[in-house]
Motif scaffolding. Structure first.
Motif, PDB file in Angstrom:
ATOM      1  N   LEU A 139      43.961  48.971  42.471  1.00 28.29           N
ATOM      2  CA  LEU A 139      45.067  48.717  41.547  1.00 28.29           C
ATOM      3  C   LEU A 139      45.305  47.224  41.375  1.00 28.29           C
ATOM      4  O   LEU A 139      45.491  46.728  40.256  1.00 28.29           O
ATOM      5  CB  LEU A 139      46.341  49.392  42.071  1.00 28.29           C
ATOM      6  CG  LEU A 139      47.635  49.076  41.317  1.00 28.29           C
ATOM      7  CD1 LEU A 139      47.551  49.541  39.870  1.00 28.29           C
ATOM      8  CD2 LEU A 139      48.836  49.700  42.035  1.00 28.29           C
ATOM      9  N   GLY A 140      45.285  46.487  42.488  1.00 30.63           N
ATOM     10  CA  GLY A 140      45.591  45.068  42.428  1.00 30.63           C
ATOM     11  C   GLY A 140      44.630  44.265  41.578  1.00 30.63           C
ATOM     12  O   GLY A 140      45.049  43.395  40.810  1.00 30.63           O
ATOM     13  N   ILE A 141      43.325  44.545  41.697  1.00 36.83           N
ATOM     14  CA  ILE A 141      42.351  43.715  40.987  1.00 36.83           C
ATOM     15  C   ILE A 141      42.048  44.230  39.582  1.00 36.83           C
ATOM     16  O   ILE A 141      41.584  43.467  38.728  1.00 36.83           O
ATOM     17  CB  ILE A 141      41.049  43.559  41.798  1.00 36.83           C
ATOM     18  CG1 ILE A 141      40.446  44.917  42.150  1.00 36.83           C
ATOM     19  CG2 ILE A 141      41.315  42.761  43.062  1.00 36.83           C
ATOM     20  CD1 ILE A 141      39.161  44.830  42.959  1.00 36.83           C
ATOM     21  N   VAL A 142      42.348  45.495  39.322  1.00 34.52           N
ATOM     22  CA  VAL A 142      42.156  46.032  37.969  1.00 34.52           C
ATOM     23  C   VAL A 142      43.356  45.709  37.089  1.00 34.52           C
ATOM     24  O   VAL A 142      43.216  45.469  35.882  1.00 34.52           O
ATOM     25  CB  VAL A 142      41.896  47.549  38.033  1.00 34.52           C
ATOM     26  CG1 VAL A 142      42.021  48.189  36.651  1.00 34.52           C
ATOM     27  CG2 VAL A 142      40.525  47.829  38.625  1.00 34.52           C
ATOM     28  N   GLY A 143      44.543  45.673  37.690  1.00 35.35           N
ATOM     29  CA  GLY A 143      45.766  45.486  36.916  1.00 35.35           C
ATOM     30  C   GLY A 143      45.765  44.310  35.961  1.00 35.35           C
ATOM     31  O   GLY A 143      46.065  44.464  34.768  1.00 35.35           O
ATOM     32  N   PRO A 144      45.431  43.090  36.418  1.00 40.37           N
ATOM     33  CA  PRO A 144      45.453  41.950  35.490  1.00 40.37           C
ATOM     34  C   PRO A 144      44.480  42.089  34.325  1.00 40.37           C
ATOM     35  O   PRO A 144      44.749  41.593  33.223  1.00 40.37           O
ATOM     36  CB  PRO A 144      45.066  40.774  36.390  1.00 40.37           C
ATOM     37  CG  PRO A 144      45.476  41.196  37.763  1.00 40.37           C
ATOM     38  CD  PRO A 144      45.197  42.669  37.813  1.00 40.37           C
ATOM     39  N   LEU A 145      43.359  42.750  34.546  1.00 42.63           N
ATOM     40  CA  LEU A 145      42.379  42.911  33.471  1.00 42.63           C
ATOM     41  C   LEU A 145      42.895  43.853  32.382  1.00 42.63           C
ATOM     42  O   LEU A 145      42.531  43.716  31.210  1.00 42.63           O
ATOM     43  CB  LEU A 145      41.060  43.442  34.045  1.00 42.63           C
ATOM     44  CG  LEU A 145      40.342  42.469  34.998  1.00 42.63           C
ATOM     45  CD1 LEU A 145      39.276  43.203  35.798  1.00 42.63           C
ATOM     46  CD2 LEU A 145      39.726  41.312  34.228  1.00 42.63           C
ATOM     47  N   LEU A 146      43.729  44.810  32.770  1.00 40.30           N
ATOM     48  CA  LEU A 146      44.283  45.748  31.793  1.00 40.30           C
ATOM     49  C   LEU A 146      45.535  45.206  31.110  1.00 40.30           C
ATOM     50  O   LEU A 146      45.851  45.608  29.983  1.00 40.30           O
ATOM     51  CB  LEU A 146      44.604  47.080  32.472  1.00 40.30           C
ATOM     52  CG  LEU A 146      43.390  47.913  32.885  1.00 40.30           C
ATOM     53  CD1 LEU A 146      43.809  49.073  33.778  1.00 40.30           C
ATOM     54  CD2 LEU A 146      42.635  48.431  31.663  1.00 40.30           C
ATOM     55  N   THR A 147      46.238  44.300  31.771  1.00 41.55           N
ATOM     56  CA  THR A 147      47.504  43.817  31.220  1.00 41.55           C
ATOM     57  C   THR A 147      47.414  42.436  30.587  1.00 41.55           C
ATOM     58  O   THR A 147      48.315  42.053  29.835  1.00 41.55           O
ATOM     59  CB  THR A 147      48.582  43.768  32.328  1.00 41.55           C
ATOM     60  OG1 THR A 147      48.139  42.897  33.377  1.00 41.55           O
ATOM     61  CG2 THR A 147      48.837  45.163  32.896  1.00 41.55           C
ATOM     62  N   ASP A 148      46.360  41.690  30.883  1.00 40.66           N
ATOM     63  CA  ASP A 148      46.242  40.323  30.374  1.00 40.66           C
ATOM     64  C   ASP A 148      44.853  40.129  29.761  1.00 40.66           C
ATOM     65  O   ASP A 148      43.865  39.977  30.474  1.00 40.66           O
ATOM     66  CB  ASP A 148      46.453  39.317  31.505  1.00 40.66           C
ATOM     67  CG  ASP A 148      46.581  37.878  31.002  1.00 40.66           C
ATOM     68  OD1 ASP A 148      46.058  37.589  29.900  1.00 40.66           O
ATOM     69  OD2 ASP A 148      47.174  37.049  31.705  1.00 40.66           O
TER      70      ASP A 148
END
Length: 314
Positions: A139-148
């Motif tokens: 979740l931590g490392i995928v999150g920024p790629l999906l939101t930014d």
């Protein structure tokens, strides 16, 4: 520290808590992007099943964040493949991917071939030897790629205890990788775990990068990504604590030599006078030398491989 790195630390270093799961799922739905998780594995029957099971439970069944979990087995002699499949992963053998090109041993080789064995727009790599695994790593490392949309690659950062002592893991990082990065690529000095095996990136970036076939893959990827997309497209996320099996000193020495070779190739594209490392082990007649090659083969960007291009068109 460079002013640019201080700014980067303030704007591109986050905690997993900064992006709650519900917000990441909403961003995934809006963007329509798919996520593949890849576990490179060699004789990891003790841990690979638990990692796969946690990801399936938390991020496939309870929350539809991950679209596929692929374990790439690089020649295990134990039950790694069977355990991973039983836990719900799709297991692919390294040699069955791109068989036209004979495989060579090495973690980077497995990661490179995984691009052809997966379909996600975002590819998340997780080492298969982690203990007490939490889905926050994914979740931590995928999150920024999906939101930014401006972020292309995200590394996990964490504490690495060694023998009960906090922060003492990552010996090759502290003795080899961090000095190299600070001296030669100071823009990357802000990465807490530059050699960590948990990171995610857009396929559009990964397919343009060369892959060192061995332990140099993480350092090589960071350096090449910096030159290709710039520092602000790179980020890191604090996911807590990483517990895993630690290697002995001689194995770490060989790892450090391979990482230095990867750096040296990027510095000058030249040649070492002697691309080998001699270590010593005590035998019956005293200390005996053991010499290992450290010349680092690299695979070309996957975008240049005909089979990959054909698959993308199809």
């Amino acid at each position: 520290m460079l002013e640019e790195v201080e700014r980067w630390l303030a704007t591109r270093s986050w905690s997993v808590a900064d992006r709650p799961l519900h917000g990441v799922l909403a961003a995934k739905q809006r963007s329509g992007q798919s996520v593949s998780v890849v576990l490179p594995a060699l004789n990891e029957e003790e841990t690979v099943g638990d990692i796969v099971a946690v990801i399936r439970r938390d991020l496939v069944r309870q929350a539809p964040l991950v679209d596929e979990i692929v374990v790439v087995d690089s020649g295990s002699t134990d039950r790694t493949a069977e355990v991973a499949a039983a836990a719900g992963a799709r297991v692919v053998h390294r040699d069955s991917v791109l068989p036209r090109i004979p495989a060579v041993p090495g973690k980077g080789e497995v990661l490179w071939r995984s691009l052809l064995a997966t379909s996600g727009d975002i590819v998340c790599f997780v080492d298969a030897d982690l203990r007490e695994f939490s889905s926050d790593f994914v979740l931590g490392i995928v999150g920024p790629l999906l939101t930014d949309p401006d972020v292309d690659l995200v590394k996990a950062m964490y504490d690495r205890p060694l023998g009960g002592a906090a922060g003492q893991g990552g010996r090759v990082t502290e003795l080899m990788a961090r000095p190299l990065l600070n001296m030669h690529w100071p823009q990357l000095a802000g990465f807490v775990q530059p050699l960590g095996g948990e990171y995610a990136a857009r396929r559009s970036l990964l397919e343009q990068l060369p892959f060192p076939v061995g332990y140099g893959v993480e350092l090589g990827m960071l350096v090449d990504a910096l030159h290709l997309v710039g520092l602000d497209a790179l980020a890191q996320v604090d996911v807590g604590v990483r517990r895993h099996r630690h290697q002995d000193g001689q194995a770490l020495g060989r790892m450090a030599a391979a990482i230095y070779r990867t750096a040296q190739l990027r510095l000058a594209r030249g040649h070492l006078v002697r691309p080998a490392l001699t270590q010593f082990e005590r035998g019956e007649d005293g200390f005996e030398p053991r010499t290992y090659p450290v010349d680092t083969e690299e695979r070309p960007p996957m975008a240049e491989i005909a089979e990959y291009a054909h698959r993308r068109v199809a």
